[in-house]
Scaffold this motif. Structure first.
Motif, mmCIF file in Angstrom:
data_model
loop_
_atom_site.group_PDB
_atom_site.id
_atom_site.type_symbol
_atom_site.label_atom_id
_atom_site.label_comp_id
_atom_site.label_asym_id
_atom_site.label_seq_id
_atom_site.Cartn_x
_atom_site.Cartn_y
_atom_site.Cartn_z
ATOM 1 N N ALA A 176 36.634 110.558 72.889
ATOM 2 C CA ALA A 176 36.109 111.638 72.042
ATOM 3 C C ALA A 176 36.379 111.345 70.570
ATOM 4 C CB ALA A 176 36.732 112.970 72.449
ATOM 5 N N ARG A 178 36.702 108.312 69.147
ATOM 6 C CA ARG A 178 35.790 107.246 68.682
ATOM 7 C C ARG A 178 34.369 107.774 68.540
ATOM 8 N NH1 ARG A 178 35.499 102.864 72.446
ATOM 9 N NH2 ARG A 178 36.380 104.216 74.037
ATOM 10 N N MET A 179 33.972 108.624 69.478
ATOM 11 C CA MET A 179 32.625 109.199 69.432
ATOM 12 C C MET A 179 32.448 110.054 68.179
ATOM 13 S SD MET A 179 30.136 109.078 71.736
ATOM 14 C CE MET A 179 28.596 109.889 72.094
ATOM 15 N N GLU A 182 31.626 108.129 65.280
ATOM 16 C CA GLU A 182 30.293 107.530 65.337
ATOM 17 C C GLU A 182 29.198 108.578 65.165
ATOM 18 O OE1 GLU A 182 29.298 104.345 65.863
ATOM 19 O OE2 GLU A 182 31.326 103.561 65.835
ATOM 20 N N ASN A 183 29.326 109.676 65.878
ATOM 21 C CA ASN A 183 28.272 110.687 65.847
ATOM 22 C C ASN A 183 28.819 112.049 66.280
ATOM 23 O OD1 ASN A 183 26.018 112.281 66.105
ATOM 24 N ND2 ASN A 183 24.783 110.742 67.142
ATOM 25 N N HIS A 185 27.649 114.897 66.068
ATOM 26 C CA HIS A 185 26.659 115.771 66.716
ATOM 27 C C HIS A 185 26.711 115.604 68.230
ATOM 28 C CE1 HIS A 185 24.712 116.826 62.925
ATOM 29 N NE2 HIS A 185 24.927 115.580 62.581
ATOM 30 N N ALA A 186 26.863 114.341 68.655
ATOM 31 C CA ALA A 186 26.891 114.052 70.085
ATOM 32 C C ALA A 186 28.097 114.716 70.735
ATOM 33 C CB ALA A 186 26.931 112.541 70.308
ATOM 34 N N VAL A 187 29.227 114.692 70.028
ATOM 35 C CA VAL A 187 30.439 115.288 70.560
ATOM 36 C C VAL A 187 30.257 116.800 70.684
ATOM 37 C CG1 VAL A 187 32.892 115.621 70.143
ATOM 38 C CG2 VAL A 187 31.816 113.458 69.577
ATOM 39 N N ASP A 188 29.678 117.386 69.670
ATOM 40 C CA ASP A 188 29.442 118.825 69.674
ATOM 41 C C ASP A 188 28.504 119.207 70.821
ATOM 42 O OD1 ASP A 188 29.828 121.363 68.831
ATOM 43 O OD2 ASP A 188 28.534 121.258 67.074
ATOM 44 N N ALA A 189 27.490 118.384 71.023
ATOM 45 C CA ALA A 189 26.524 118.680 72.082
ATOM 46 C C ALA A 189 27.172 118.628 73.457
ATOM 47 C CB ALA A 189 25.358 117.691 72.013
ATOM 48 N N GLN A 190 28.295 117.921 73.567
ATOM 49 C CA GLN A 190 29.000 117.864 74.854
ATOM 50 C C GLN A 190 30.066 118.938 74.961
ATOM 51 O OE1 GLN A 190 27.580 116.317 77.170
ATOM 52 N NE2 GLN A 190 28.110 114.161 77.237
ATOM 53 N N GLY A 191 30.099 119.821 73.979
ATOM 54 C CA GLY A 191 30.993 120.957 74.079
ATOM 55 C C GLY A 191 32.395 120.731 73.529
ATOM 56 N N ILE A 192 32.605 119.655 72.747
ATOM 57 C CA ILE A 192 33.903 119.454 72.086
ATOM 58 C C ILE A 192 33.719 119.753 70.604
ATOM 59 C CG2 ILE A 192 35.687 117.771 71.486
ATOM 60 C CD1 ILE A 192 34.849 116.215 74.003
ATOM 61 N N ARG A 310 27.782 122.056 61.318
ATOM 62 C CA ARG A 310 27.005 122.463 62.479
ATOM 63 C C ARG A 310 25.583 122.810 62.091
ATOM 64 N NH1 ARG A 310 28.946 126.126 67.410
ATOM 65 N NH2 ARG A 310 28.334 124.470 68.809
ATOM 66 N N ARG B 74 28.695 124.722 75.785
ATOM 67 C CA ARG B 74 29.473 124.317 76.956
ATOM 68 C C ARG B 74 29.029 125.145 78.180
ATOM 69 N NH1 ARG B 74 31.817 119.693 77.906
ATOM 70 N NH2 ARG B 74 31.902 120.019 80.131
ATOM 71 N N ILE B 77 25.787 123.850 79.538
ATOM 72 C CA ILE B 77 26.002 122.598 80.268
ATOM 73 C C ILE B 77 26.565 122.902 81.652
ATOM 74 C CG2 ILE B 77 27.359 120.463 80.343
ATOM 75 C CD1 ILE B 77 27.330 120.438 77.293
ATOM 76 N N ALA B 89 21.450 112.058 70.125
ATOM 77 C CA ALA B 89 22.853 112.277 69.801
ATOM 78 C C ALA B 89 23.657 111.179 70.463
ATOM 79 C CB ALA B 89 23.286 113.665 70.273
ATOM 80 N N LEU B 94 29.089 102.385 70.396
ATOM 81 C CA LEU B 94 29.750 102.525 71.692
ATOM 82 C C LEU B 94 28.801 102.115 72.812
ATOM 83 C CD1 LEU B 94 31.735 105.862 71.284
ATOM 84 C CD2 LEU B 94 32.323 103.569 70.578
#
Lengths: 313, 514
Positions: A176, A178-179, A182-183, A185-192, A310, B74, B77, B89, B94
């Protein structure tokens, strides 16, 4: 040539390499953590100074050495929190905030130091970490005294390299982190929540910087003076690029720099007729060269220095 | 049938702007619903509410009958809703597996179970025919592959309802075709899908049901079988949209001639000896699947790269230098392929973007000082004449929608009155209304006597606008056929590299037209 050989074959030289490298290892790992999560932390120079002061002051006022290191870590984390709130939460310029923290933390350290010891003409000293020879291992000829007759924080630094590499590459938290670098937005989209993750990681990285500073007052020397960090923080920032943001390479970079530093110190004493300032320059010049070679292949964290807000792309 | 998703009476306002008004929508299991609407109709806002990025002012979202708490992605999801964003996204440095696994395990777990993650990813990839290499770095993947990763990411989270926001916006025609095959496959296996689009042919070919959104409201709902492109176009735009007709050409002198040009690929495929002529007052269409040398060809004519071999003659002469300033001075106007990357500088103002290309002309600067008033006045004129909506002269250009940004670029190019116009994928990503506008402007330029080099992968567009058509295949150009003889089948053959029919047609044409 035999002169060079004498220097390179002396146990003292190699022992010094590891000692000189220790604060750089702590600092480089700290910067590396911050940058992996996407935040440049130029506060390091000041945070190391603050860590050096707090660590020393804790021991000077009766705390034990480990408590000193712990206090330095906490002090670093506190400045990390400030940096995190300003850059990750409020999205301010990471350069300006970092430099501001360096200026503030350096001056503040001296201020507190002067409050604590208002009158002393020469800096008061503490009893520092002593070398701890590891049983059996330190008996190995040459390697033993070089690797296994160091102070405890040096062992800690070496262990941390492995721990950090494990966390970054083998745990969900590390992924999380490293992500986020990098991005986000991607982390946020996964709920973190990338902002909380950034602030937390910056605090951890800054704590390491604080410990790196405290090594100077509690192991390398035994007293505090305000200019003692002497650009080591900046070197750490460069070493992270040299390391391509990987902990193992960070160790390598710190050792390489320390090697040149130890080497030039010894050259100064044996070579006549060359101004010693030229030797002083040597490690810095060589680190620039190394940087040029390495940085061309760098895979910079893509979101480094980009504030995350956000709902905005 | 089971109803897997239900949006009821959703209303969302941003300040005084109403993005969605009383929108209701449902999705049955195994169904593909297309959410059709022009840019700005409120499609993305609606899906962002569903996915918890925004909170609706009024209305509820139910997944499998249970209401979702608002504003928590969340929760969406967990309930089995996955979203494939238009802007991926993904983390470029990676690996595929790392991108997919982020956030799927408890954060404080001491060891990430990569082996299990890998197995699950491969299983999904096999089941749905989405081939990926888990260890590949995202930066090394094509756009189509990145999208596969995005879909797999949603599936990895056990999504049963998948929402795709303009999934084909960045894909080549072929990639889009294979995507829709995948989507049908997924629906057949019990997943339910909503895809957002403004492209009629996609909606017609890939959906079971169409919901048309206009100005934030649902204006119609049709079973795809029971409707037509024409009806949908009218419902979507609110009026009958007709793409403009192409008047007969009056070709003049040769403006641009390539003689056996070779050019090593610069971020695209190479050109391997191409020859063509472009006359005044005509449009030469270059059709082809992306990646066959189009980008290099556009760059060549725009002056970005000099030819490695052969010659490029502008108005019969070899240019003194092959660079952009000389190309512009020679009267070559350019509509770049990627308007966000090459066409505009997102964080600079509209007026700066409008005049930057010709900033050294006496109209916009003198003695090294920019004439701000004149520049802004010229920009104002473009905004007015080309109907650029939502733009202010001083506002940042990245805030414009794709269609309006393209109008500005058209205005910028055409007010300079170019003799030669290179239009690379001019209507990519635009909605029906905006496409008609772009086509009209391109036909105007041709009517004025400019030679238009139209590079596109859209068959309808090329047939509608071009007088002559060549296909580009692997860095070579096919023989030219007149547009009157063109049809989808023949162009398909030409794009596949079978040029025998085209050669015959070219041989029949009068020599001056080649």
């Amino acid at each position: 040539m035999s002169l060079l050989f004498d220097i390179l074959s002396s146990v003292g030289m190699w022992e010094a390499v590891l000692r000189i490298a220790t604060p750089l290892i702590f600092g480089t790992l700290g910067v590396l953590l911050c940058e992996r999560v996407g935040v440049l932390n130029l506060g390091i120079e000041g945070i190391m100074t603050f860590g050096a002061m707090v660590g020393w002051l804790t021991v000077y006022s009766g705390g034990n050495l480990w408590l000193g290191l712990l206090a330095a870590a906490a002090g670093g984390a506190l400045f990390g929190l400030l940096h995190g709130v300003l850059t990750a939460l409020l999205g301010l310029s990471q350069h300006v905030t970092g430099l501001g923290i360096t200026l503030f933390a350096s001056s503040f350290s001296y201020f507190v130091f002067r409050l604590a010891v208002p009158t002393a003409s020469s800096p008061p000293t503490v009893e520092p970490f002593r070398a701890y020879p590891v049983p059996v291992l330190s008996e190995i000829p040459f390697l033993g005294p070089v690797l296994f007759n160091q102070t405890a924080p040096t062992y800690l630094a070496l262990g941390l390299v492995a721990v950090l590499a494990y966390v970054l590459y083998r745990t969900p938290l590390g992924l999380a982190i490293r992500m986020t670098g990098e991005n986000p937005h991607a982390v946020d989209a996964q709920g973190i929540d990338p902002i909380r993750l950034r602030i937390g990681t910056i605090m951890a990285g800054s704590a390491l910087m604080g410990v790196g500073g405290a090594f100077l007052t509690l192991a390398a020397f035994n007293s505090f003076f305000p200019t003692m960090v002497q650009g080591r923080g900046w070197i750490c920032v460069a070493l992270v690029v040299f390391a391509l943001w990987q902990p193992g390479r960070a160790l390598l970079g710190a050792l390489l720099f320390a090697f040149f530093d130890a080497f030039q110190l010894r050259l100064q004493t044996v070579v006549d007729g060359v101004p010693y300032q030229l030797f002083l320059m040597l490690p810095y010049v060589l680190s620039i060269v190394a940087l040029i070679v390495m940085a061309r292949r760098a895979r910079v964290p893509q979101a480094l220095m980009q504030p995350y807000r956000r709902g905005e792309r | 049938m089971t109803r897997v998703l239900e949006l009821e009476h959703i209303t969302k306002r941003f300040g005084t702007v109403t993005a969605n008004e009383d929108v209701s929508l449902h999705l049955e299991q195994g169904e593909i619903v297309a959410l059709l609407g022009e840019n700005g109709a409120g499609k993305t806002t609606l899906m962002s509410i569903l996915f918890g990025h925004y909170t609706a002012d009024v209305g509820t979202v139910r997944v499998n009958g249970a209401e979702l708490p608002p504003g928590k992605s969340r929760a969406a999801i967990r309930a089995g809703v996955g979203m494939v964003h238009q802007h991926f996204a993904l983390a470029p440095n990676l690996s595929v597996l790392e991108n997919v696994m982020t956030g799927t395990e408890p954060l404080w777990k001491l060891r990430s179970d990569r082996a299990a993650g890998r197995a699950k990813l491969l299983e999904l990839s096999q089941r749905f025919g989405l081939a990926v290499d888990p260890e590949a770095r995202i930066a090394d993947l094509s756009v189509g592959e990145c999208q596969r990763v995005e879909i797999l990411k949603a599936l990895y989270n056990d999504a049963e309802v998948l929402i795709l926001d303009e999934p084909t916006a960045v894909l080549t025609a072929q990639e889009a075709e294979s995507l829709f095959a995948t989507l049908r496959e997924m629906a057949a296996k019990g997943l339910s899908l909503i895809f957002i689009s403004h492209k009629l042919h996609e909606v017609m070919s890939a959906s079971d049901r169409v919901v048309v959104l206009r100005a934030g409201k649902v204006v119609a709902e049709r079973a795809t079988k029971a409707t037509s492109k024409e009806e949908l176009a009218e419902l979507m735009v609110g009026r009958a949209v007709k793409r403009p007709e192409r008047p007969p050409a009056r070709p003049g002198a040769v403006l641009l001639e390539a003689v056996d040009v070779t050019l090593g690929g610069k971020g695209g495929a190479s050109l391997l000896g191409i020859s063509f002529k472009l006359h005044a007052g005509e449009t030469l269409g270059i059709i082809g699947v992306s990646g066959n040398g189009q980008t290099t060809l556009a760059g060549l004519v725009s002056g970005l790269y000099p030819p490695d071999g052969g010659a490029l003659l502008v108005k019969g002469q070899t240019p003194a230098r092959h660079d952009v300033p000389h190309a512009i001075a020679a009267g070559i106007g350019r509509i770049p392929e990627d308007r966000n990357v090459e066409g505009t500088i997102g964080d600079m103002s509209t007026w700066e973007n409008a005049v930057l290309e010709r900033i050294w002309s006496p109209e916009f600067s003198s003695r090294g000082v920019v004439k701000r008033a004149a520049s802004k006045a010229a920009t104002e004129a473009i905004l007015r004449d080309y109907d650029v909506r939502g733009a202010t002269v001083d506002g940042r250009i990245r805030l414009l929608s794709g269609g309006n940004m393209q109008k500005l670029i058209l205005g910028r190019v055409l007010t300079a009155g170019p003799d030669i116009l290179v239009a690379a994928q001019p209507s990519r990503g635009l909605d029906e209304g905006a496409i008609a506008g772009v086509h009209e402007r391109l036909l105007d330029a041709r009517g004025r006597g400019a030679g238009v080099l139209l590079i596109s992968e859209d068959l309808d567009e090329v047939i509608a606008l071009s007088d002559r058509i060549r296909a580009i295949v692997g860095g070579r150009l096919s023989p030219a056929i007149p547009a009157e003889r063109a049809n989808a089948q023949l162009l398909g053959l030409m794009m596949a590299g079978d040029w025998s029919a085209a050669e015959q047609i070219e041989a029949e044409a009068p020599p001056h037209e080649i």
